[in-house]
Design an enzyme around this catalytic site. Structure first.
Site, mmCIF file in Angstrom:
data_model
loop_
_atom_site.group_PDB
_atom_site.id
_atom_site.type_symbol
_atom_site.label_atom_id
_atom_site.label_comp_id
_atom_site.label_asym_id
_atom_site.label_seq_id
_atom_site.Cartn_x
_atom_site.Cartn_y
_atom_site.Cartn_z
ATOM 1 C CB VAL A 1 -12.430 -10.247 -25.990
ATOM 2 C CG1 VAL A 1 -12.437 -11.557 -25.205
ATOM 3 C CG2 VAL A 1 -11.644 -10.408 -27.285
ATOM 4 C CG ASP A 2 -13.203 -7.291 -22.064
ATOM 5 O OD1 ASP A 2 -12.529 -8.331 -22.114
ATOM 6 O OD2 ASP A 2 -12.703 -6.158 -21.978
ATOM 7 C CB SER A 3 -19.166 -6.428 -24.497
ATOM 8 O OG SER A 3 -18.700 -6.374 -25.833
ATOM 9 C CB CYS B 1 5.333 -4.260 0.503
ATOM 10 S SG CYS B 1 6.249 -2.710 0.318
ATOM 11 C CE1 TYR B 2 0.975 1.086 5.485
ATOM 12 C CE2 TYR B 2 -0.605 -0.709 5.717
ATOM 13 C CZ TYR B 2 -0.157 0.554 6.068
ATOM 14 O OH TYR B 2 -0.848 1.276 7.020
ATOM 15 C CE LYS C 1 -9.256 -8.053 -23.485
ATOM 16 N NZ LYS C 1 -10.429 -7.176 -23.607
ATOM 17 C CB SER D 1 -18.155 -2.875 -27.125
ATOM 18 O OG SER D 1 -17.260 -3.921 -26.790
ATOM 19 C CG HIS E 1 5.612 -5.541 -4.190
ATOM 20 N ND1 HIS E 1 4.286 -5.378 -3.855
ATOM 21 C CD2 HIS E 1 6.272 -4.476 -3.653
ATOM 22 C CE1 HIS E 1 4.142 -4.256 -3.158
ATOM 23 N NE2 HIS E 1 5.336 -3.700 -3.015
ATOM 24 C CD GLU F 1 2.633 -8.111 -5.327
ATOM 25 O OE1 GLU F 1 2.255 -7.014 -4.877
ATOM 26 O OE2 GLU F 1 3.434 -8.856 -4.714
ATOM 27 N N GLY G 1 0.822 -1.201 0.000
ATOM 28 C CA GLY G 1 0.000 0.000 0.000
ATOM 29 C C GLY G 1 0.859 1.254 0.000
#
Length: 516
Positions: free
Chosen positions: A229-231, A82-83, A372, A226, A172, A174, A55
């Protein structure tokens, strides 16, 4: 119910990457903001383990985020990053100080001891690359912890309490810049927490379909399609869940790529029996945005106009109870603090933030917590064709945010034609699937040129191409210079209105992938 890891968000811009890494090891995870987590909500979530994120705040400060009361008495494995490491250390009796040597970027730690996080990954005595981003550090670890990795600026870079199954990392794991970070996280979920990894995209699909059915009941849903891919994934999943209760609306904003509107309508009419209304609203959108140059204003105008169009179409079909859209994790984290967390806003997204109170529709966002690449996996799970699922991301505002400066119809046409040439060359070179996203930007700059012995004063086009795994960080694509020269030559010769081409070699961060 699948095994679950709870991620408590203290506001890091890369908190969602923790969730992504955990999911990659087939363990389901969710991010909850620190200020919405109590021992009661933790018990209700029933996690196999808890991860405390990084953070932007300092644990030394007043009124900065803290861990929930009673968390460390619940007998649950906990990993602080980290934080999160400092919040854990402070809560358990350690001492935190402001470091006289801050670390931001690549660093190396010396592995001085063994623990379950390191098994099969790091060996005692080795020096390992990590990614640091901190201004404070632990000066004295809490009772019961031992140090198993350190660096010059972070003497307690990794601390471990094996008996209570508490671990803290100053770096980190990640991010991709910590090469073995994903394996460290997998050791936490599998070795420390005892997860077997039973979460799959097929399981997620079933859960979301059940959730959609429970949420919708007998109601009607209107879905903004739209063509991306997402919609499209949202539309196909909704249709599988609720059938004819779904009505899709494809809004042609006038900001689509060349031939895209026709392609979208053809694909859905020829391949799916999903009710589809094709609304050509290009005049409405372009009239509202013509001459608008501020990127935030563009996004907000487009978002508001989308809502207006959907509201109108909902009335035309006799009303709808729900509006579905393809909002993703990165959209949310860059627009607002995710689920109320303290992270910093980067930019607004046209489809984030809910609906106006005047609308009598609830929101359905089944992809809101997916990345994604996960959406693409879900698309394949739903049977969408690979050549469609693998398309490059295209922003909801479309070409409107690839035109810095004022928008005009003429500039839109120039950009649309240049973008078509660029993508054609990338496909011809066999590079399309190797690139995360590629597009043109038409700059609000004109330059002098010479064409056919005559002076020109035309626009400058910037090419953008990046590689990425999640869209949160990205590097520019390293094209062969001969190919760039060929692309430039085609654009200048075939697209009237452009006489100069540049290539953007900025990574993310510090830049974003899109220019606006």
């Amino acid at each position: 119910m699948s095994e679950r890891i709870l991620i408590i968000d203290f506001g890091s811009q890369v908190t969602q990457l923790i969730a992504r890494r955990v999911r990659e090891s087939s363990v389901y995870s969710e991010i909850h903001p620190f200020n919405a987590v109590t021992t009661e909500t933790v018990r209700a979530f029933d996690p196999k383990g808890v991860i405390l994120s990084g953070g932007p705040a300092s644990i030394i400060g007043i009124d900065t985020p803290r861990t929930p009361d009673g968390l460390f008495d619940m007998g649950i494995p906990i990993l602080g990053i980290c934080y999160g490491q400092m919040a854990m250390a402070e809560a358990l009796g350690g001492r935190i100080i402001s470091s006289d040597r801050r670390e931001f970027g690549r660093a190396f730690v010396d592995v001085t001891g063994d623990c379950k996080l390191f098994h099969g990954v790091w060996e005692v005595g080795s020096k390992e690359q990590v990614w640091m981003s901190h201004g404070d550090r632990i000066d004295k670890p809490p009772p019961g912890f031992r140090t198993v990795a350190s660096s010059e600026s972070a003497p307690f870079a990794t601390i471990a309490d094996d008996e209570r199954r508490f671990y803290g990392l100053m770096y980190h794991p990640e991010v991709v810049h910590t090469p073995h970070g994903a394996m460290l996280l997998q050791n936490f979920t599998h070795q420390v927490c005892g997860c077997v990894g039973d979460w799959t995209m097929a399981g997620f699909r079933e859960q979301q379909i059940d959730k959609i059915r429970a949420q919708v009941g007998n109601g009607k849903v209107i879905c903004g399609l739209s063509g991306g891919v997402d919609s499209s994934v949202v539309a196909v999943m909704l249709h599988e869940a609720i059938g004819d209760q779904l009505q899709c609306v494809f809004v042609d904003t006038g900001f689509m790529r060349k031939g895209e509107a026709e392609e979208v309508v053809s694909m859905f009419k020829n391949n799916y029996r999903i009710p589809l209304i094709h609304r050509n609203a290009s005049e409405i959108f372009i009239n509202k945005l013509e001459g608008v140059s501020d990127p935030e204003t563009k996004r907000k105008l487009i978002g508001a106009t989308f809502i207006d169009v959907f509201e109108e179409e909902a009335k035309n079909i006799g009303g709808a109870d729900f509006l579905a859209q393809g909002t993703l994790y990165p959209d949310v984290i860059e627009s607002i603090s995710f689920t109320g967390g303290p992270s910093v806003t980067i930019k607004s997204h046209h489809n984030v933030g809910g609906l106006p109170e005047r609308m009598n529709m609830n929101l359905i966002e089944p992809l809101r917590e997916l990345f994604k690449d996960e959406v693409r996996k879900l698309g394949r799970e739903l049977g969408l064709p690979d050549n469609f699922v693998g398309r490059h991301p295209f922003p909801g505002p479309g070409l409107a945010i690839r035109l810095p400066g004022g928008i005009t119809r003429k500039k839109l046409d120039i950009l649309r034609n240049a973008d078509a040439v660029y993508l054609d060359e990338i496909r011809n070179a066999g590079l399309y699937d190797s690139i995360w996203q590629a597009f043109c930007v038409l700059l609000p700059v004109q330059s002098v040129g010479v064409m056919g012995d005559a002076r020109t004063y035309d626009y400058v086009c910037a090419l953008r191409a990046v590689t990425s795994t999640d869209g949160m960080t990205a590097d520019f694509y390293h094209f062969d210079m001969e190919l760039l020269a060929q692309i430039s030559n085609r654009i200048v010769n075939e697209v009237k209105g452009i006489n100069r081409v540049t290539y953007d070699i900025t990574s993310k961060p510090p830049g974003t992938i899109e220019w606006e």
